[in-house]
Design a protein around this motif. Sequence first.
Motif, mmCIF file in Angstrom:
data_model
loop_
_atom_site.group_PDB
_atom_site.id
_atom_site.type_symbol
_atom_site.label_atom_id
_atom_site.label_comp_id
_atom_site.label_asym_id
_atom_site.label_seq_id
_atom_site.Cartn_x
_atom_site.Cartn_y
_atom_site.Cartn_z
ATOM 1 N N ARG A 128 41.216 43.237 34.219
ATOM 2 C CA ARG A 128 40.387 42.063 34.510
ATOM 3 C C ARG A 128 41.224 41.102 35.341
ATOM 4 N N ARG A 129 40.711 40.750 36.521
ATOM 5 C CA ARG A 129 41.496 39.996 37.486
ATOM 6 C C ARG A 129 41.511 38.501 37.161
ATOM 7 N N ARG A 130 42.669 37.902 37.463
ATOM 8 C CA ARG A 130 42.897 36.467 37.325
ATOM 9 C C ARG A 130 43.881 36.061 38.415
ATOM 10 N N TRP A 131 44.095 34.753 38.561
ATOM 11 C CA TRP A 131 45.097 34.256 39.499
ATOM 12 C C TRP A 131 46.360 33.874 38.736
ATOM 13 N N ASP A 132 47.471 34.571 39.020
ATOM 14 C CA ASP A 132 48.787 34.133 38.585
ATOM 15 C C ASP A 132 49.482 33.444 39.753
ATOM 16 N N HIS A 133 50.649 32.866 39.497
ATOM 17 C CA HIS A 133 51.235 31.910 40.442
ATOM 18 C C HIS A 133 52.747 32.090 40.496
ATOM 19 N N GLN A 171 35.448 37.449 36.201
ATOM 20 C CA GLN A 171 36.822 37.590 36.671
ATOM 21 C C GLN A 171 37.060 36.677 37.882
ATOM 22 N N ALA A 172 38.314 36.307 38.092
ATOM 23 C CA ALA A 172 38.694 35.475 39.237
ATOM 24 C C ALA A 172 39.251 36.383 40.323
ATOM 25 N N PHE A 173 38.394 36.717 41.304
ATOM 26 C CA PHE A 173 38.802 37.566 42.414
ATOM 27 C C PHE A 173 39.462 36.704 43.501
ATOM 28 N N ARG A 194 32.748 38.374 48.782
ATOM 29 C CA ARG A 194 33.979 37.904 48.153
ATOM 30 C C ARG A 194 35.048 37.447 49.159
ATOM 31 N N ASP A 195 36.104 36.900 48.562
ATOM 32 C CA ASP A 195 37.342 36.513 49.241
ATOM 33 C C ASP A 195 37.175 35.299 50.155
ATOM 34 N N PRO A 196 36.681 34.166 49.649
ATOM 35 C CA PRO A 196 36.527 32.972 50.495
ATOM 36 C C PRO A 196 37.885 32.400 50.889
#
Length: 519
Positions: free
Chosen positions: A94-99, A122-124, A187-189
């Motif tokens: 399951r996708r998320r944004w890491d930093h 999910q955060a694509f 997707r992918d803005p």
Amino acid sequence: MVRKTNPRREGDTPGEPPNRNRRTVLQTVGTGFVAATTLPSAKADVSTMDTNAESNSWRPEYHFAPSTGWMNDPNGLIYHDGVYHLFYQAGERRRRWDHATSSDLVTWTERGTKIPDTDSIQAFSGGAVVDSRNTAGFGTDALVALYTGHHDDGTEDQRLAYSTDGGETLRKYENNPVIESDTGEFRDPNPFWYEPDESWRLVVSRVEATDDRPAGIEIYRSPNLLDWTYESTYVDEAGAGWECPSLFERPVEGADETKWVLPVSPIEHRSVEYHIGHFDGTAFVGEEVHSADHGYDFYATQQWGNEPADRDLLLTWMNNWEYAMEGPDPGWRGAMTVPRTLSLEADDNGLAVIQRPAAELACARREPVAELHSEPITPGRDPLDGTELAGRTLEIETTITPQSASTVGLAVRTGPEQESVISYDPTDGTLRFDRSNAGEFFGSNDEDRTVTSVDLPATDALDLRVLIDRCSVEIFAANGRRTMTNLVYPDRESTGVSLFAEDGVARLEELVAYTLSAG
């Protein structure tokens, strides 16, 4: 529209088109939704982590890779207050944004999860900007990220999160989504500031056509990053399944003009293309298409926003969806390329795209381990014999004149039974990379994953800059006019480097090599 320098993968055969929704291969399904969440930052300096020997065998030294777990697309690349921010797709299922952050583009510190997934969304991927004029009302210089909400029913819409503390925490906008949708494959803005009318633009991928929209890259306009109006679509006429777009303007060296560059990642080809043309604030018109890289492991390129040095700085996921989830798993999976600059140059053949490693990489150099000039290379003589050139983290710059040799080249990460081979055939101008004996994984798989090639511009000498980092080999040829990026998984002991010439004599004009270290 002119298409240039298409990659050639030796042994390629046609087959079934890939799954368009390539980021949900192992997706799990849940329920519920959390409207706004921030998580504490777990910090880890990736360059100094004490990880086990198995992990360190392939863990990059000067490329970013997560300390643990999965990583794919770079997201939200932004520079702010002396810090380069790298958000990225994390979470294998399951996708998320890491930093992660860096002040020098070589040493990175992980900062934890910033846009988590929820039970049902999910955060694509997406992009980020610095809202220096406070157009969105979150505060002057707020970091504003646009990302895709991928719902468990397959619907994809566009959402916003923002930070008022320099990226330490991101809060999901309470009125999400900012671009509604009742379909998938959208997707992918990636937002950017359009100076001529002092407002925002956004490019986003419509991967598959709907009843009222063609497949391609859609362009939107907004005064405030919150309210978006559709303007046009740059149509994907070949149906390649474009995703991960950026759009930026670049001057053409040697000509009194600028061009707009639109990087896209065609799912069908598992690669990156640079579409180059004109943009009037409403529509993009493509004129030329250039293959961004001619290796296997180069996908989802994104440009760094707000970059202070007036350069176009790019970062790319160094892997391939064909086998990304099949490769070795020593506790972490995924690495980025080195940050590279892109410039445009007018030459005798039209427009050239020049890519080079970011200048900051030179800070990782240690004392030269080899430096040679004007040496012959023959089938029985390697000028590197007797030198101390060996290692798993190297930068090699060399120029070779083939003279009477039929093939010249360089073998890296060599061992008793392993090598990765860079070869050049001067008769047809073809540069090849062969990883069929590069150790675990690739050596035991199909031929079409092991050998790739590209035609170089006409030249009397082979000019190479090669970056070697434990699990990768990046090649910059012809002064950056051609690049090849490939993963390798050799044994730890395979550290040798050799030069070769076949069926004649070649001349090593010069070679300098450095060990690279992020510490």
